[in-house]
Design an enzyme around this catalytic site. Sequence first.
Site, PDB file in Angstrom:
ATOM      1  N   GLU A   1      42.149  23.751 -53.879  1.00 52.40           N
ATOM      2  CA  GLU A   1      41.748  24.166 -52.537  1.00 52.40           C
ATOM      3  C   GLU A   1      41.850  25.671 -52.325  1.00 52.40           C
ATOM      4  O   GLU A   1      40.981  26.273 -51.702  1.00 52.40           O
ATOM      5  CB  GLU A   1      42.608  23.453 -51.475  1.00 52.40           C
ATOM      6  CG  GLU A   1      42.378  21.955 -51.372  1.00 52.40           C
ATOM      7  CD  GLU A   1      41.027  21.599 -50.737  1.00 52.40           C
ATOM      8  OE1 GLU A   1      40.163  22.464 -50.625  1.00 52.40           O
ATOM      9  OE2 GLU A   1      40.860  20.422 -50.357  1.00 52.40           O
TER      10      GLU A   1
HETATM   11  C1  BLG Z   1      37.300  17.713 -45.315  1.00 56.37           C
HETATM   12  C2  BLG Z   1      38.361  17.114 -44.436  1.00 56.37           C
HETATM   13  C3  BLG Z   1      38.024  15.669 -44.091  1.00 56.37           C
HETATM   14  C4  BLG Z   1      36.632  15.597 -43.526  1.00 56.37           C
HETATM   15  C5  BLG Z   1      35.669  16.220 -44.512  1.00 56.37           C
HETATM   16  O1  BLG Z   1      36.038  17.586 -44.704  1.00 56.37           O
HETATM   17  O2  BLG Z   1      37.561  19.072 -45.506  1.00 56.37           O
HETATM   18  N1  BLG Z   1      39.618  17.132 -45.144  1.00 56.37           N
HETATM   19  C6  BLG Z   1      40.658  17.834 -44.746  1.00 56.37           C
HETATM   20  O3  BLG Z   1      40.671  18.446 -43.717  1.00 56.37           O
HETATM   21  C7  BLG Z   1      41.860  17.819 -45.604  1.00 56.37           C
HETATM   22  O4  BLG Z   1      38.951  15.196 -43.146  1.00 56.37           O
HETATM   23  O5  BLG Z   1      36.315  14.230 -43.344  1.00 56.37           O
HETATM   24  S1  BLG Z   1      36.023  13.613 -41.893  1.00 56.37           S
HETATM   25  O6  BLG Z   1      37.068  14.023 -40.983  1.00 56.37           O
HETATM   26  O7  BLG Z   1      36.012  12.170 -42.114  1.00 56.37           O
HETATM   27  O8  BLG Z   1      34.718  14.147 -41.529  1.00 56.37           O
HETATM   28  C8  BLG Z   1      34.227  16.165 -44.060  1.00 56.37           C
HETATM   29  O9  BLG Z   1      34.042  16.878 -42.911  1.00 56.37           O
HETATM   30  C9  BLG Z   1      38.178  20.559 -47.235  1.00 56.37           C
HETATM   31  C10 BLG Z   1      37.140  19.605 -46.719  1.00 56.37           C
HETATM   32  C11 BLG Z   1      35.884  20.400 -46.655  1.00 56.37           C
HETATM   33  C12 BLG Z   1      36.016  21.351 -47.798  1.00 56.37           C
HETATM   34  N2  BLG Z   1      37.453  21.517 -48.065  1.00 56.37           N
HETATM   35  C13 BLG Z   1      39.231  19.902 -48.025  1.00 56.37           C
HETATM   36  O10 BLG Z   1      38.766  19.485 -49.263  1.00 56.37           O
HETATM   37  C14 BLG Z   1      35.385  22.711 -47.530  1.00 56.37           C
HETATM   38  O11 BLG Z   1      36.013  23.589 -47.025  1.00 56.37           O
HETATM   39  N3  BLG Z   1      34.119  22.858 -47.928  1.00 56.37           N
HETATM   40  C15 BLG Z   1      33.355  24.087 -47.721  1.00 56.37           C
HETATM   41  C16 BLG Z   1      33.333  24.893 -48.972  1.00 56.37           C
HETATM   42  S2  BLG Z   1      32.493  26.383 -48.730  1.00 56.37           S
HETATM   43  O12 BLG Z   1      33.348  27.299 -48.037  1.00 56.37           O
HETATM   44  O13 BLG Z   1      31.298  26.104 -47.955  1.00 56.37           O
HETATM   45  O14 BLG Z   1      32.167  26.855 -50.033  1.00 56.37           O
END
Ligand code: BLG
Length: 499
Positions: free
Chosen positions: A327
């Site tokens: 992360e």
């Molecule tokens: C996750 C959330 C989930 C959520 C999903 O997104 O975050 N997890 C956490 O907060 C730990 O709860 O599911 S939902 O509530 O059922 O919708 C979907 O929205 C986080 C993710 C998203 C991802 N990292 C943890 O893995 C992220 O930041 N992606 C973007 C990457 S970038 O910056 O665009 O490159």
Amino acid sequence: WRHPSIAYTRPMLIHFTLQARQLLCLLMIGLTPLISGCEETPAPTTLERVRDEGALRVVTRNSPTTYFQDINGETGFEYELSKLFAESLGVELKIEMADNLDDLFERLNQPDGVALAAAGLVESPGRKDQARFSHSYLEVTPQVVYRSGKLRPTQPKDLPGKRIMVLKGSSHAEQLTALKSELPELQFEESDAVEVVDLLRMVDEGVIDLTLVDSNELAMNQVYFPNVRVAFDFAEPTRVAWTVAARDDDSLLNEANKFLDRVIKNGTLQRLKERFYGHVDELGYVGAYTFAQHLQQRLPRYEKQFRKNAQDQGVDWRLMAALGYQESLWQPEVTSKTGVRGLMMLTQRTAQAMGVANRLDPAQSIYGGTKYFAHVKEQLPASIAEPDRTWLALAAYNVGSGHLEDARELARKEGLNPDKWLDVKKMLPRLAQKQWYSKTKYGYARGGEPVHFVNNIRRYYDILSWATQPQLEGTQLADSSLHKPAINKIPPKEELAPM
Ligand code: BLG
């Protein structure tokens, strides 16, 4: 050595039955001298001996590239490969560990010694008298290793004047001896008291200037030693193979060759290589030593929090540490493009649901992330068994439980198994394609992201598991509590299925 009662009673039984047969023959010879089949009993072949004993005795070394124990039990590339061989023979595998290479060849050549050596051994002229080699299952290049920041040697004639240490009895010692005839001023030490990890640590800490190790050993250990670098390739690639004692007949060797040909052809060997060496391909060398740096510098700041929260939530702390590395590279203040923040990258919504007030506080972030992971895992249907349960829970952490359920539904419709990570990961990328997501309940998602996410975490998790190996004791890592055995529920290592 694992089950002395079995190990000792079986040979005794065989011994007894052999004696009984000979006695019977003697009696019969006395009575009917012309009866056939009672001439001298031929000595059993090496293969027959293995089958009679019901066990394949294999000698190896304790190292990350060969054999080690993690909290899931015995593992390592050589262990897994010889286990498959033993299974193909229908016998049990019995591992013996050699203290050093001399000890290994002694055990191999003892009367009634081990049947096979599986220890990342390269074919070398000096080993011809002691051992015969199987078909090769790995190619490695001997490499000179130095400490970054010091002057980099680039060719053999740069070696004289440097403090060099190699393993006693190794192919590297042999190669340096050969070089010494051309460069008499070359000095080097051979030690039988160290392992490859110790040599690399000594270079990492500047205790010695150089060592020679095989490319696979460096690749595997690079993630622990941030300062070690390849100076130059010392020789052409060499072949790694199993060996039997030089005096043994061909029966077991032939069987081993057939087995190795088979696993090369059916992809099993490739999967094993990916499992044990894949993280280096994935991280690249820069990534590997960056990871090593972070392991030493950043993880110790958060290790206690990972352990405590993981224990409270009944999950494996190393898995949570691996998740945190994926992360944020263990950085508490990062923010993603989408506004997700902190060491465990919680969304605003998740943070609220977990009772986290400040996402940038690492302790709160680890608390919230671990609790959320345990929660999504708990919510998964009971039909999903470990280790898939862990991989699917990680995917849900990243993409959300709703989208994961959509991917599972797509798997079901395709006739795949929605409870298996291998099948679900094929479906996840479809969530980004209109033809598929338009028919799902939760719609569009960047479904490729959780696939990389889980793959990477599994790599980091493996590295962190190796870092808990007792054989790394005495290294810098031993100063950290990384060495104490983890206490919580560990997902078992996945079978040899492709990842
Ligand atoms: C996750 C959330 C989930 C959520 C999903 O997104 O975050 N997890 C956490 O907060 C730990 O709860 O599911 S939902 O509530 O059922 O919708 C979907 O929205 C986080 C993710 C998203 C991802 N990292 C943890 O893995 C992220 O930041 N992606 C973007 C990457 S970038 O910056 O665009 O490159």
